[in-house]
Write a protein that holds these residues in place. Structure first.
Motif, PDB file in Angstrom:
ATOM      1  N   ALA A 137       6.792   6.038   3.410  1.00  0.00           N
ATOM      2  CA  ALA A 137       7.259   5.177   2.309  1.00  0.00           C
ATOM      3  C   ALA A 137       7.626   3.808   2.883  1.00  0.00           C
ATOM      4  CB  ALA A 137       8.470   5.812   1.638  1.00  0.00           C
ATOM      5  N   ALA A 138       7.809   2.831   2.019  1.00  0.00           N
ATOM      6  CA  ALA A 138       8.312   1.517   2.463  1.00  0.00           C
ATOM      7  C   ALA A 138       9.743   1.391   1.962  1.00  0.00           C
ATOM      8  CB  ALA A 138       7.456   0.403   1.892  1.00  0.00           C
ATOM      9  N   VAL A 139      10.648   0.934   2.852  1.00  0.00           N
ATOM     10  CA  VAL A 139      12.068   0.844   2.488  1.00  0.00           C
ATOM     11  C   VAL A 139      12.545  -0.606   2.592  1.00  0.00           C
ATOM     12  CG1 VAL A 139      14.344   1.858   2.832  1.00  0.00           C
ATOM     13  CG2 VAL A 139      12.316   3.106   3.593  1.00  0.00           C
ATOM     14  N   PRO A 140      12.695  -1.270   1.439  1.00  0.00           N
ATOM     15  CA  PRO A 140      13.235  -2.638   1.453  1.00  0.00           C
ATOM     16  C   PRO A 140      14.748  -2.571   1.266  1.00  0.00           C
ATOM     17  CG  PRO A 140      12.308  -2.120  -0.713  1.00  0.00           C
ATOM     18  CD  PRO A 140      12.282  -0.853   0.090  1.00  0.00           C
ATOM     19  N   GLN A 141      15.480  -2.581   2.346  1.00  0.00           N
ATOM     20  CA  GLN A 141      16.931  -2.366   2.255  1.00  0.00           C
ATOM     21  C   GLN A 141      17.654  -3.702   2.388  1.00  0.00           C
ATOM     22  OE1 GLN A 141      20.707  -0.689   2.361  1.00  0.00           O
ATOM     23  NE2 GLN A 141      18.955   0.643   2.088  1.00  0.00           N
ATOM     24  N   LEU A 142      18.164  -4.200   1.263  1.00  0.00           N
ATOM     25  CA  LEU A 142      18.948  -5.436   1.303  1.00  0.00           C
ATOM     26  C   LEU A 142      20.408  -5.024   1.428  1.00  0.00           C
ATOM     27  CD1 LEU A 142      17.125  -7.587  -1.397  1.00  0.00           C
ATOM     28  CD2 LEU A 142      16.649  -7.320   1.016  1.00  0.00           C
ATOM     29  N   SER A 151       0.820  -1.214   0.000  1.00  0.00           N
ATOM     30  CA  SER A 151       0.000   0.000   0.000  1.00  0.00           C
ATOM     31  C   SER A 151       0.857   1.269   0.000  1.00  0.00           C
ATOM     32  CB  SER A 151      -0.924  -0.009   1.218  1.00  0.00           C
ATOM     33  OG  SER A 151      -0.133  -0.024   2.395  1.00  0.00           O
ATOM     34  N   ARG A 152       2.177   1.141   0.257  1.00  0.00           N
ATOM     35  CA  ARG A 152       3.042   2.331   0.271  1.00  0.00           C
ATOM     36  C   ARG A 152       4.004   2.282  -0.923  1.00  0.00           C
ATOM     37  NH1 ARG A 152       5.491   3.124   6.071  1.00  0.00           N
ATOM     38  NH2 ARG A 152       4.070   2.010   7.426  1.00  0.00           N
ATOM     39  N   GLU A 163       3.582  -3.911   7.329  1.00  0.00           N
ATOM     40  CA  GLU A 163       3.193  -3.591   8.715  1.00  0.00           C
ATOM     41  C   GLU A 163       4.067  -2.504   9.340  1.00  0.00           C
ATOM     42  OE1 GLU A 163       3.194  -7.394  10.649  1.00  0.00           O
ATOM     43  OE2 GLU A 163       1.426  -8.054   9.523  1.00  0.00           O
ATOM     44  N   VAL A 164       5.375  -2.543   9.073  1.00  0.00           N
ATOM     45  CA  VAL A 164       6.307  -1.605   9.735  1.00  0.00           C
ATOM     46  C   VAL A 164       6.794  -0.527   8.755  1.00  0.00           C
ATOM     47  CG1 VAL A 164       8.500  -1.451  11.025  1.00  0.00           C
ATOM     48  CG2 VAL A 164       7.092  -3.512  11.212  1.00  0.00           C
ATOM     49  N   GLY A 165       6.930  -0.916   7.485  1.00  0.00           N
ATOM     50  CA  GLY A 165       7.420   0.021   6.469  1.00  0.00           C
ATOM     51  C   GLY A 165       8.929  -0.023   6.289  1.00  0.00           C
ATOM     52  N   ALA A 166       9.627  -0.779   7.135  1.00  0.00           N
ATOM     53  CA  ALA A 166      11.092  -0.756   7.098  1.00  0.00           C
ATOM     54  C   ALA A 166      11.646  -2.156   7.302  1.00  0.00           C
ATOM     55  CB  ALA A 166      11.608   0.155   8.208  1.00  0.00           C
ATOM     56  N   VAL A 167      12.548  -2.556   6.414  1.00  0.00           N
ATOM     57  CA  VAL A 167      13.239  -3.846   6.547  1.00  0.00           C
ATOM     58  C   VAL A 167      14.700  -3.618   6.181  1.00  0.00           C
ATOM     59  CG1 VAL A 167      13.549  -6.133   5.513  1.00  0.00           C
ATOM     60  CG2 VAL A 167      11.259  -5.283   5.890  1.00  0.00           C
ATOM     61  N   ILE A 168      15.606  -4.147   7.004  1.00  0.00           N
ATOM     62  CA  ILE A 168      17.013  -4.234   6.593  1.00  0.00           C
ATOM     63  C   ILE A 168      17.368  -5.712   6.731  1.00  0.00           C
ATOM     64  CG2 ILE A 168      19.385  -3.491   7.000  1.00  0.00           C
ATOM     65  CD1 ILE A 168      18.259  -1.016   8.467  1.00  0.00           C
ATOM     66  N   CYS A 169      17.700  -6.375   5.637  1.00  0.00           N
ATOM     67  CA  CYS A 169      18.000  -7.804   5.732  1.00  0.00           C
ATOM     68  C   CYS A 169      18.997  -8.220   4.658  1.00  0.00           C
ATOM     69  CB  CYS A 169      16.708  -8.632   5.638  1.00  0.00           C
ATOM     70  SG  CYS A 169      15.870  -8.524   4.062  1.00  0.00           S
ATOM     71  N   MET A 212       9.569 -10.600   4.498  1.00  0.00           N
ATOM     72  CA  MET A 212       9.995  -9.246   4.133  1.00  0.00           C
ATOM     73  C   MET A 212       8.784  -8.418   3.701  1.00  0.00           C
ATOM     74  SD  MET A 212      12.826  -8.494   1.303  1.00  0.00           S
ATOM     75  CE  MET A 212      13.250  -6.877   0.812  1.00  0.00           C
ATOM     76  N   MET A 213       7.929  -9.042   2.875  1.00  0.00           N
ATOM     77  CA  MET A 213       6.751  -8.345   2.370  1.00  0.00           C
ATOM     78  C   MET A 213       5.819  -7.965   3.523  1.00  0.00           C
ATOM     79  SD  MET A 213       5.970  -7.573  -0.674  1.00  0.00           S
ATOM     80  CE  MET A 213       6.395  -8.717  -1.945  1.00  0.00           C
ATOM     81  N   ARG A 214       5.621  -8.900   4.475  1.00  0.00           N
ATOM     82  CA  ARG A 214       4.720  -8.639   5.603  1.00  0.00           C
ATOM     83  C   ARG A 214       5.276  -7.485   6.452  1.00  0.00           C
ATOM     84  NH1 ARG A 214       5.109 -12.990   8.984  1.00  0.00           N
ATOM     85  NH2 ARG A 214       4.773 -14.272   7.143  1.00  0.00           N
ATOM     86  N   GLN A 215       6.581  -7.527   6.723  1.00  0.00           N
ATOM     87  CA  GLN A 215       7.194  -6.478   7.549  1.00  0.00           C
ATOM     88  C   GLN A 215       7.125  -5.111   6.851  1.00  0.00           C
ATOM     89  OE1 GLN A 215      10.877  -7.630   9.470  1.00  0.00           O
ATOM     90  NE2 GLN A 215      11.564  -5.507   9.608  1.00  0.00           N
ATOM     91  N   LEU A 216       7.291  -5.131   5.525  1.00  0.00           N
ATOM     92  CA  LEU A 216       7.214  -3.854   4.792  1.00  0.00           C
ATOM     93  C   LEU A 216       5.816  -3.261   4.894  1.00  0.00           C
ATOM     94  CD1 LEU A 216       9.234  -4.403   1.519  1.00  0.00           C
ATOM     95  CD2 LEU A 216       9.661  -2.697   3.296  1.00  0.00           C
TER      96      LEU A 216
END
Ligand code: URA
Length: 434
Positions: free
Chosen positions: A115-120, A86-87, A156-162, A150-154
């Motif tokens: 925003a959503a931040v998928p940071q690998l 959604s973001r 719900e939280v909007g931020a992932v570093i993995c 990762m998708m669920r955390q993005l």
């Protein structure tokens, strides 16, 4: 000589491709697709790919070759798709520097802006630290997530570093390791395609690049950093990813710490509304670029740091990956202090030397399989331009292996200078490339 029927069902010979590049001629799209696919499938010998990487280092790649090379790297694995979120998604990449802990406060800050931040991210090798090594100093925190987690955390939280999964640009995993041991890392087209293939495959709709310049960075001159930045921005655009780059100073370490847990503590200070001014300045500047790129710039990142909103996202992000944001961070068993030899003004503090000292103290690794010491590193008590008094602590060294103090002292022996006049002030942000 290896001959393989490649992805386009065209037989090619690795040796012809190497010779073509050595002669300075242009490789065809079919040749590039074939060699990247065949190397990923272990059908090309490492020594042949190393010879091609060396030919590229000396001869470069044309614009067309670079586009094809990057696309072939992306196509060697999966491409993540966040279009169901959604973001809007936006990511950041730094070319790496000493004390560069900016990802830690930046990712939750940008998520707090909507925003959503998928940071690998990666682990460190050599004198610059890896973001995952830093976060792994938080008790319980885990770097590895499935795509579904990762998708669920993005959402719900909007931020992932993995850490990136094994399916993401497998060609780069092999080629980067090969370049590392064959003296072919420092090729601008190979750096650009390596970084951008991973960032594009990660699937964010916008990307902000922090291209570092100076002794502690890959790029030692503003000119070479600008060239790398422009190439990466153009590669992003060609793949429909909105891409902007900032060129930032890396002759002096960022902030006051270099080392894993030490840097996490400093990042938490920034999230609590404090922290060193250079770390805050760069975090806010990158956040502004990221939210502008995805139309969420109705928020002011400065307000979200001050209000604690970014800290709330940090805590949720750490907890979602099993970490305890309230746990004490690891502390090294031994410390040693370097003091100022006289009164004066600190003129310089070499980033490369500080990074090397932190690495020798155990904050970094020499081989991929080595463990890092979470508490090891360096704390800087003064930065260039500051008045110091003889005998005052300048640098504190932290380690579990005190036998390394001597090597760290050696690394720092010519790292700083105390003079009588104020040094010229260097701006932190040296340019912007679009
Ligand atoms: N970082 C990367 O991911 N690749 C390079 O080639 C250099 C730095």
């Amino acid at each position: 000589m290896v001959t393989v029927t490649g992805p386009l069902h065209t037989p090619h010979h690795a040796i012809d491709i190497i010779r073509t590049k050595c002669d300075g001629s242009e490789l065809s799209e079919a040749q590039i697709d074939w060699i990247i696919a065949a190397y990923t499938a272990n059908e090309i010998a490492d020594e042949q790919m190393a010879a091609l990487a060396m030919a590229v280092l000396f001869r470069g790649l044309s614009r067309q070759e670079l586009d094809c090379w990057t696309r072939a790297m992306i196509n060697s694995g999966e491409r993540l798709d966040f279009s169901g979120l959604s973001r809007p998604t936006v990511d950041k990449h730094s070319t790496g520097g000493v004390g560069d802990k900016i990802t830690l406060p930046l990712v939750p800050l940008v998520a707090a802006c909507g925003a959503a931040v998928p940071q690998l991210s990666g682990r460190g090798l050599g004198h610059t630290g890896g973001t995952l090594d830093k976060l792994e100093s938080i008790p319980g925190w885990r770097a590895s997530l499935s795509n579904e987690e990762m998708m669920r955390q993005l959402e719900e939280v909007g931020a992932v570093i993995c850490s990136p999964g094994p399916g993401l640009v497998p060609a780069d995993r092999k080629l980067y390791a090969l370049r590392d041991v064959t003296g072919t890392v420092e090729s601008i087209p190979l750096i650009a395609s390596s970084i951008m293939s991973k960032k594009i495959a990660e699937g964010a709709s916008a990307l902000v690049l922090d291209v570092k310049v100076g002794s502690g960075a890959f790029m030692k001159t503003l000119e070479s950093a600008r060239e790398l930045a422009q190439i990466m921005v153009d590669l992003g655009r060609a793949e429909k990813v909105t891409t902007v780059a900032l060129l930032t100073e890396m002759s002096v370490p960022l902030g006051r710490t270099a080392g894993n847990a030490l840097e996490v503590a400093e990042a938490v200070e920034v999230l609590a509304g404090g922290g060193p001014s250079d770390v805050v300045e760069l975090t806010v500047a990158l956040a502004r670029e990221m939210i502008a790129a995805v139309g969420r710039d109705d928020h002011d990142p400065v307000d979200l740091l001050a209000s604690g909103a970014a800290m709330d996202v940090w805590r949720s992000m750490i907890k979602a990956q099993g970490g305890d944001p309230d746990a004490d961070l690891p502390v090294a068993r031994e410390t040693d202090v370097i003091t100022a030899e006289r009164d004066g003004i600190l003129q310089s503090l070499d980033a490369r030397a500080v990074g090397e000292a932190a690495w020798r103290l155990g904050a970094g690794r020499t081989r991929k399989e080595h463990a890092v010491q979470p508490g090891a590193g360096v704390v800087l008590h003064a930065k260039p331009g500051l008045q110091v008094r003889g005998g005052q602590p300048l640098i504190t060294l932290h380690t579990d292996t005190p036998e390394q103090f001597g090597r760290a002292h050696e690394a720092l022996a010519t790292a700083y200078e105390i003079g009588d006049s104020a040094p010229e002030e260097q701006p932190l942000i040296l340019g912007r490339v679009t």
